[in-house]
Design an enzyme around this catalytic site. Structure first.
Site, PDB file in Angstrom:
ATOM      1  N   HIS A  21       0.851  -1.186   0.000  1.00 16.94           N
ATOM      2  CA  HIS A  21       0.000   0.000   0.000  1.00 16.94           C
ATOM      3  C   HIS A  21       0.896   1.248   0.000  1.00 16.94           C
ATOM      4  CE1 HIS A  21       0.933   0.410   4.244  1.00 16.94           C
ATOM      5  NE2 HIS A  21       0.280  -0.689   4.577  1.00 16.94           N
ATOM      6  N   HIS A  24       4.043   1.580   2.270  1.00 22.28           N
ATOM      7  CA  HIS A  24       5.276   0.952   1.808  1.00 22.28           C
ATOM      8  C   HIS A  24       5.946   1.833   0.739  1.00 22.28           C
ATOM      9  CE1 HIS A  24       2.614  -2.596   2.874  1.00 22.28           C
ATOM     10  NE2 HIS A  24       3.628  -2.758   3.707  1.00 22.28           N
ATOM     11  N   CYS A 130       2.839 -11.877  19.129  1.00 23.99           N
ATOM     12  CA  CYS A 130       1.981 -11.299  18.083  1.00 23.99           C
ATOM     13  C   CYS A 130       2.478 -11.796  16.738  1.00 23.99           C
ATOM     14  CB  CYS A 130       2.007  -9.779  18.132  1.00 23.99           C
ATOM     15  SG  CYS A 130       1.133  -9.018  16.731  1.00 23.99           S
ATOM     16  N   CYS A 133       3.234  -8.800  14.297  1.00 24.73           N
ATOM     17  CA  CYS A 133       4.536  -8.158  14.520  1.00 24.73           C
ATOM     18  C   CYS A 133       5.690  -9.149  14.409  1.00 24.73           C
ATOM     19  CB  CYS A 133       4.602  -7.518  15.914  1.00 24.73           C
ATOM     20  SG  CYS A 133       3.495  -6.133  16.170  1.00 24.73           S
ATOM     21  N   CYS A 155      -2.437  -7.099  20.966  1.00 26.78           N
ATOM     22  CA  CYS A 155      -1.292  -6.277  20.571  1.00 26.78           C
ATOM     23  C   CYS A 155      -1.736  -4.821  20.419  1.00 26.78           C
ATOM     24  CB  CYS A 155      -0.720  -6.800  19.244  1.00 26.78           C
ATOM     25  SG  CYS A 155       0.529  -5.721  18.492  1.00 26.78           S
ATOM     26  N   HIS A 158      -1.573  -4.036  16.467  1.00 25.40           N
ATOM     27  CA  HIS A 158      -2.484  -4.700  15.544  1.00 25.40           C
ATOM     28  C   HIS A 158      -3.898  -4.891  16.089  1.00 25.40           C
ATOM     29  CE1 HIS A 158       1.371  -5.860  13.611  1.00 25.40           C
ATOM     30  NE2 HIS A 158       0.639  -5.845  12.515  1.00 25.40           N
ATOM     31  N   LYS A 305      -3.439   4.604  11.281  1.00 23.21           N
ATOM     32  CA  LYS A 305      -2.310   4.117  10.492  1.00 23.21           C
ATOM     33  C   LYS A 305      -2.817   3.284   9.318  1.00 23.21           C
ATOM     34  CE  LYS A 305       1.698   1.125  10.553  1.00 23.21           C
ATOM     35  NZ  LYS A 305       2.100  -0.229  10.904  1.00 23.21           N
ATOM     36  N   LYS A 308      -3.951  -2.800   5.756  1.00 26.93           N
ATOM     37  CA  LYS A 308      -4.811  -3.633   4.909  1.00 26.93           C
ATOM     38  C   LYS A 308      -5.909  -4.290   5.739  1.00 26.93           C
ATOM     39  CE  LYS A 308      -2.932  -3.548   0.713  1.00 26.93           C
ATOM     40  NZ  LYS A 308      -3.674  -3.215  -0.505  1.00 26.93           N
TER      41      LYS A 308
END
Length: 526
Positions: A21, A24, A130, A133, A155, A158, A305, A308
């Site tokens: 996305h 990145h 996690c 992570c 987490c 996430h 943040k 996806k």
């Protein structure tokens, strides 16, 4: 002749569990702008990027899609990750995959060295893990779940439940490097940047470091531990080593000595791995620590943040299909303070495209070249006597080039572009004030007209050089239209630190018609 200064720049290697996305792509563009700048400055530049393909997350994703993990990785790399680099004009020198034989061999050598020198021991471990992570979570990143996850530990990054893992593992004696790490942060204040990231890392290490579990036995998708094949290497210990395996660690000492140490660009969520675990690993192996670890902020969409899993991920081609790769690169480097979080909005992108790229830079270039064609038969005019207004442009070009280079050296890409844009704005103001179209009506002002347009054209030459690392497509078109290819050589060969040196484009240089650099765009109300 002095030996070129080395500049080795890296992005993190990205997980291939899904397609990229714009978060990145943001990291890739930042590294690319820095690499292009240093390359054009004559520095011995090497730009590395790649993909992280081992670990539990990849294994589970591949299994869920009914394929082997290597097949899944191959598919994603070829269909999504490598095409991303072409889509946004990334000029990487190398692309490493953690499934490459060179990487796996280098990891084995590194591990064996640490084991032989008593930095690794066997032990048992139980902790909350996690998968997102790929990390046993510290207490600071474990929170109580809400909603469907109420009553579970999740987490903090996430927002997914953590798994309690208990294994016999091999451990890296990371706790032994606590004092050396704190000394590093003290002696080299610019090692971790920006300052807020440095302070966070110091606070974390001061709380006390624990030894790091570096192997897994609950799954087999990873690099085997060389002295015990029943274990595979912890994915982060494996992944971090890409920065040295890609440049010949254990295989090509000459290449390794030439390139290392590196400058790492990372997202702030993986700062601790790069600023704590990685330098400790290097210290244990007797290698230099990186030059810098720079943690940039997150791209936020709707205040969250980019993700996806939360459906806030935006594919890069959603932007480039409409605005083009140059606008993508310019927007994210200019609109967001590098090192801080930044919010993306379609409205801001469209507004900056029109005001700064189309009306600011693009229109400036087309007006100047059109007037050269109309009044001077399409060649670079011969300047006559310089006035204070002309001198101000000449002096600003030198100042802008110097300041932009200094800001690039400090990883402040947004400030470098802001400095360069002072010249864009000044040239637009200069043309408005000097009114070349009015001068053209008076034969007695012919020399003055030539000087004004020569000044503006030379300003465009400087801008083409300075903006080439940011908007390579548009500047290449401008460079050709200016006739600079024939007069001065390829744009990529122009020393960027000398871009502010005045009078480089010779009078009489034939010019060409310039296509519109940033066409008008009808947005659909995104």
């Amino acid at each position: 002749m002095a030996k070129p200064s080395p500049f080795f720049i890296t992005t993190p290697i990205f997980y291939v569990n899904d397609a990229p996305h714009i978060g990145h792509a943001y990291t890739e563009v930042a590294a690319d702008v820095l690499a292009r700048w240093h390359r054009q400055a004559g520095d011995d530049t090497w730009f590395l990027t790649g993909t992280d393909e081992h670990g539990q997350k990849i294994l589970r994703t591949a299994t869920a899609n009914g394929v082997a993990p290597k097949e899944w990785a191959d598919r994603l790399v070829e269909s999504s990750w490598k095409p991303l680099l072409d889509l946004i004009d990334i000029s990487n020198d190398d692309f490493i995959r953690t499934t490459d034989a060179r990487h796996e061999a280098g990891v084995a050598k590194f591990l064996q060295k640490l084991y032989d020198e008593d930095h690794i021991y066997a032990g048992e471990f139980e902790a909350l893990y996690c998968v997102g992570c790929e990390e046993f979570k510290p207490k600071s990143e474990i929170v109580d779940g809400t909603g469907e996850f109420e009553g579970q530990k999740v987490c903090a990054i996430h927002s997914k439940p953590l798994e309690l893992l208990q294994e016999k593992n091999y451990f890296f004696k990371m706790s032994a490097f606590q004092d050396r790490l704190l000394a590093l942060y003290e002696e080299r204040p610019d090692f971790v940047q920006p300052a807020s990231a440095r302070n966070e890392v110091i606070a974390f290490v001061q709380q006390g470091l624990e030894d790091l579990s570096i192997s897994r036995t609950s799954f087999d998708w990873g690099i085997p531990i060389p002295w015990d094949s029943s274990h595979v290497t912890y994915v982060w210990f494996d992944a971090l080593l890409n920065y040295v395996t890609a440049i010949g660690y254990g295989e090509d000492d000459e290449q390794f000595q030439r390139r290392w140490p590196a400058n790492h660009l990372v997202g702030k969520d993986i700062l601790r791995f790069h600023a704590v675990i990685w330098p400790a690993m290097l210290m244990a192996a007797g290698l230099e620590v990186p030059d810098h670890v720079f943690a940039h902020g997150w791209l936020l969409v709707g205040g969250e943040k980019m993700s996806k899993s939360k459906l806030t991920g935006i594919a890069p081609n959603e932007i480039t299909d409409t605005f083009g790769s140059d606008a993508f690169r310019y927007y994210f480097m200019r609109a967001i303070s590098f090192g801080q979080d930044g919010s993306f909005s379609w409205e801001d992108l469209a507004a900056r495209y029109q005001a700064e790229l189309a009306n600011g830079f693009g229109n400036l270039a087309s007006r100047v070249l059109a007037m050269n064609a109309k009044y001077f038969e399409g060649v670079m005019p011969q300047a006559a006597d310089e006035t204070a207004a002309d001198a101000a442009i000449r002096e600003l070009a030198a100042s802008v080039a110097s300041r932009a280079d200094e800001r690039i050296g400090a990883f402040a890409v947004h400030e470098a572009i802001a400095a360069i844009w002072e010249l864009v704005d000044a040239l637009n103001g200069y043309i408005t004030e000097q009114e070349p179209w009015a001068l053209a009506k008076d034969p007695a002002q012919r020399d003055r007209l030539a000087t004004v347009l020569a000044t503006a054209t030379e300003g465009l030459r400087a801008l083409a050089q300075l903006l080439a690392p940011v908007v390579p497509v548009a500047t290449a078109k401008l460079w050709t239209a200016l006739g600079a290819d024939e007069a001065l050589g390829a744009l990529s060969a122009q020393p960027i630190r000398e871009a502010g040196s005045w009078g480089r484009l010779p009078a009489g240089t034939p010019q060409q018609k310039l296509d519109v650099l940033f066409p008008r765009i009808e947005t659909d109300g995104k």
